[in-house]
Design an enzyme around this catalytic site. Structure first.
Site, short mmCIF file in Angstrom:
data_model
loop_
_atom_site.label_atom_id
_atom_site.label_comp_id
_atom_site.label_asym_id
_atom_site.label_seq_id
_atom_site.Cartn_x
_atom_site.Cartn_y
_atom_site.Cartn_z
N TYR A 295 -3.02 -6.73 -6.17
CA TYR A 295 -2.12 -6.26 -5.11
C TYR A 295 -2.84 -6.03 -3.78
O TYR A 295 -2.22 -6.01 -2.73
CB TYR A 295 -1.38 -4.99 -5.57
N ASP B 258 -2.49 10.14 3.67
CA ASP B 258 -2.92 9.13 2.69
C ASP B 258 -4.21 9.59 2.03
O ASP B 258 -5.19 9.89 2.71
CB ASP B 258 -3.14 7.80 3.43
N HIS C 83 0.87 -1.17 0.00
CA HIS C 83 0.00 0.00 0.00
C HIS C 83 0.91 1.22 0.00
O HIS C 83 1.93 1.24 0.69
CB HIS C 83 -0.92 -0.01 1.23
N ASN D 79 1.68 -2.66 11.92
CA ASN D 79 1.96 -3.47 13.12
C ASN D 79 0.96 -4.56 13.47
O ASN D 79 1.13 -5.24 14.48
CB ASN D 79 2.02 -2.56 14.35
N GLU E 130 10.49 -2.17 20.95
CA GLU E 130 9.32 -2.55 20.17
C GLU E 130 8.24 -3.08 21.10
O GLU E 130 7.06 -2.78 20.95
CB GLU E 130 9.70 -3.61 19.14
#
Length: 707
Positions: A537, A350, A327, A390, A447
């Site tokens: 895709y 976006d 994306h 994530n 993380e």
């Protein structure tokens, strides 16, 4: 005693000194007759008077923006020549006064609204309108006091001034760059951006702020709420418009939109991102296209994507969540004065219409720092972007038991989403991996802390935590929610690899193989199912091509290769009916008899295509014609029907399309364009070939234009 009116001071003309100002302001690329300057930086104006200017003369310059410029709203600046600043932060001074001419220096405030200004000059009772000349005022990444200031010159060249680039596509382990012409300096592009600013209905005071401007533009580049620039279409049916794969840049899209004031058909994510990046660079906000591979579209905001697999290994569509092979969105560079300290720098925006944000299809700006640290409460849309990079992917095996679906959890993949996040490198034609700017290394302490932080804001929404903190859960929760690391529980040490034996050329059989391995002592009987699907895709399955089912016996540490061969006819009859470029997706599922060992593995691969070659000199002279030839040989063993060659060279020639008809195997086609360079420096020529069977062969080549 009365003065004759002849002694009145009148302005007889203004020279905007365009070439000199535009060079100084890095705006000499714009194809417009008007003056284009950046805020917070001085520009020069030469005024001509009916007589010499005297100390006692009253002179003021008035710069107005919008329909009703007013001092009180900060949209009218009335400046008298003096050294100190006007209350609006603008200032004007006399550089040189000689004869009937006066050279003035004007500096706008680095917080001025961006847009189109008009100037009139008042001398006593007389007003001179510079009616036909507008002044375009843009954001200024070269000015330290501007919110979009970017300190590094090489980055400014790339993210503001470069009008060509690449958008990365493919799949996570087979990435390639698709050339894209941003073309922010081409004819009518600046006017199109000004039109979008007006259309956005942003208050003029909000036009000072790159946060408001980029948020408004992320809404306007899609057509969903406001009849904006581009209509999205993922149906594969593009008859009443242009297929998203037929664009090679933003220029023709924005020009068509500006000319007709009608939405342009059609776009998919890379087209939205390409156009949004063009608009941002054009307005002076540093911007880059970013590709996230294995991008999660998490509709429930629970950081979990459920993927369902049939007994034969095929992906099933049972959930509104999805994982896109890639994306594309845009990042913009700015200070976030609306947030607490620490969130300046790159922000994700976006324009692809996916989810509503404040009731409108738009997304961002969302600080990369907030995504990295798990601060998903930070505006705008950080929960959504956080999930894109994530989320966990949970795989379920779906079996029919007594006519009902029975779901068995096979695995939770915590590292598969948001990989190889890519953008074009600064000053080089290569890919830069920027995953580290979006997330800490997988499995690192930081993380885990970031994930924990994000979970604390998301859990009320039905958040499923990751295996990293299964320790904080009670044991009954662990079974249903969290995957115990696979390596620990696997008795057989089961592993699967998927490979291709030959390059995947359309028209050839697909020679694939699934390798099953065991690594612990013992005799293992394994039920293996593997399937091959064509997908677009966005992960949508376009066709199932074939599957393999075998029971394998392995002893101790050993492996076996199971071939999966798809005949050319099995997929060639599907290819022409799909309007998008397709990927080959192979999924395998293995179960070891007599144990709980289950494993699934999926791999996505791209087809390979013969290249287009570009023949032209390495350098050419300004305004001197040269010829550029495009040559393509169909090395595939299938005819390519309905071939179109699309070519564009910014500053060299206008976009052209050659209809080449049907190109049989072995045939060579050659098309030529005559180029007349209008701008100096390195220029790029982009070419793309599309046909019914093959959608995305593209190439580009650079040429240097000299005096």
């Amino acid at each position: 005693m009365s003065y004759s009116t002849g002694a009145d001071l009148k302005v007889t003309g203004i020279d905007f000194l365009k070439s000199q100002n535009r060079r100084q302001h890095h705006t000499d690329g714009y194809s417009t007759q008007e003056l284009v300057v950046r805020r917070g930086q001085p520009f020069l104006l030469q005024l001509r008077f009916s007589r010499p200017l005297r100390a006692a003369d009253r002179l003021s310059l008035r710069f107005g923006i919008g329909d009703k410029p007013m001092k009180t709203t900060g949209t009218l600046m009335s400046l008298k020549p003096k050294q100190d600043q006007d209350f609006s932060g603008w200032q004007i001074s006399i550089v040189k006064n000689s004869g009937n001419e006066c050279l003035l220096s004007v500096t706008s405030s680095p917080r001025s609204p961006v847009g189109k200004y008009h100037l009139n000059v008042k001398t006593g009772p007389n007003i001179y309108e510079a009616a036909k000349d507008a002044i375009y005022l843009l954001f200024n990444p070269w000015c330290e006091d501007d919110a979009v200031f970017l300190a590094d010159e090489a980055q400014r060249k790339e993210y503001v001034l470069n009008d060509t680039g690449y958008i990365y596509v493919g799949s996570s382990y087979s990435i390639y760059g698709r050339p894209w012409n941003f073309g922010q300096f081409e004819e009518f592009i600046l006017d199109a951006c000004m039109y979008l600013l007006d259309k956005s209905k942003l208050k003029l005071s909000d036009r000072r702020d790159p946060v408001s401007v980029s948020r408004a533009m992320s809404a306007l580049v899609n057509a969903n709420d406001d009849r904006g620039v581009l209509m999205g279409n993922w149906s594969g049916e593009y008859r009443n418009g242009t297929s998203p794969l037929d664009w090679i840049g933003s220029v023709s899209i924005l020009q068509q939109f500006y000319k007709t004031k009608l939405t342009v058909c059609f776009g998919q994510c890379w087209v939205f991102a390409g156009v949004l990046t063009t608009v941002m660079r054009c307005l002076g906000i540093p911007s880059r296209c970013v590709t996230n591979f294995n991008s999660a579209h998490d509709t429930e905001e629970n950081l979990r994507i459920d993927t369902y697999i049939s007994e034969s290994g095929e992906k099933l569509k049972l959930s509104s969540d999805s994982v896109w092979n890639f994306h594309v969105w845009s990042d913009v560079w700015m200070k976030r004065t609306d947030l607490p300290a620490g969130f300046d720098g790159w922000q994700a925006i976006d324009a692809t219409p996916q989810e509503l944000s404040g009731g409108v299809f738009r997304c961002g700006p969302c600080p990369l720092k907030a995504i990295r640290e798990g601060d998903v409460y930070v505006p705008f849309d950080s929960k959504f972007v956080y999930a894109e990079v994530n989320a966990d992917e949970v795989y379920w095996l779906v079996k029919k038991v007594n006519g009902k679906n029975k779901y068995t959890k096979v695995k939770t993949e915590t590292k598969g989403i948001g990989v190889n996040i890519s953008t074009k490198a600064v000053g080089q034609d290569k890919r830069e991996d920027i995953t580290w700017q979006y997330k800490f290394p997988e499995g690192s302490k930081e993380e885990r802390q970031s994930m924990q932080r994000a979970s604390s804001f998301l859990r009320p929404m039905g958040m499923t935590p990751r295996s990293a903190f299964s320790s904080v859960l009670s044991t009954d929760e662990v079974d249903s929610r969290v995957e115990v690391p696979r390596e620990v529980v696997s008795k057989s040490g089961l592993q699967i690899e998927i490979t291709k034996k030959e390059a995947l050329y359309p028209g050839n059989p697909l020679e694939l193989a699934i390798i099953v391995k065991t690594s612990t002592p013992g005799s293992w009987t394994i039920n293996l199912a593997g399937s091959c699907q064509l997908q677009s895709y966005t992960g949508k399955v376009e066709a199932s091509l074939g599957c393999v089912k075998e029971t394998i016996k392995l002893e101790g540490k050993s492996e076996m290769e199971v071939p999966l061969k798809i005949k050319a006819d099995d997929y060639m009859k599907v290819l022409p009916s799909v309007g998008d470029e397709v990927l080959v997706h192979v999924n395998a599922i293995a179960e070891v008899q007599g144990t709980d060992d289950k494993l699934t593995k999926g791999t996505t691969m791209s087809f390979e295509y013969p290249p287009i070659t570009v023949q032209m000199p390495e350098t050419a002279k300004l305004n001197k014609e040269f010829t550029c030839a495009f040559i393509f040989k169909n090395k595939l063993n299938i005819p390519l029907d309905n071939c179109k060659l699309l070519v564009e060279g910014l500053g060299l020639f206008k976009m052209a399309t050659f209809d080449e008809g049907d190109v049989q195997p072995g045939r060579i086609i050659k098309s030529e364009v005559i180029c007349t360079p209008t701008r100096l420096g390195e220029k790029k020529i982009v070419a793309k070939l599309t046909s019914t069977q093959v959608k995305g062969i593209s190439t580009e080549k650079a040429i240097t234009i000299v005096e």
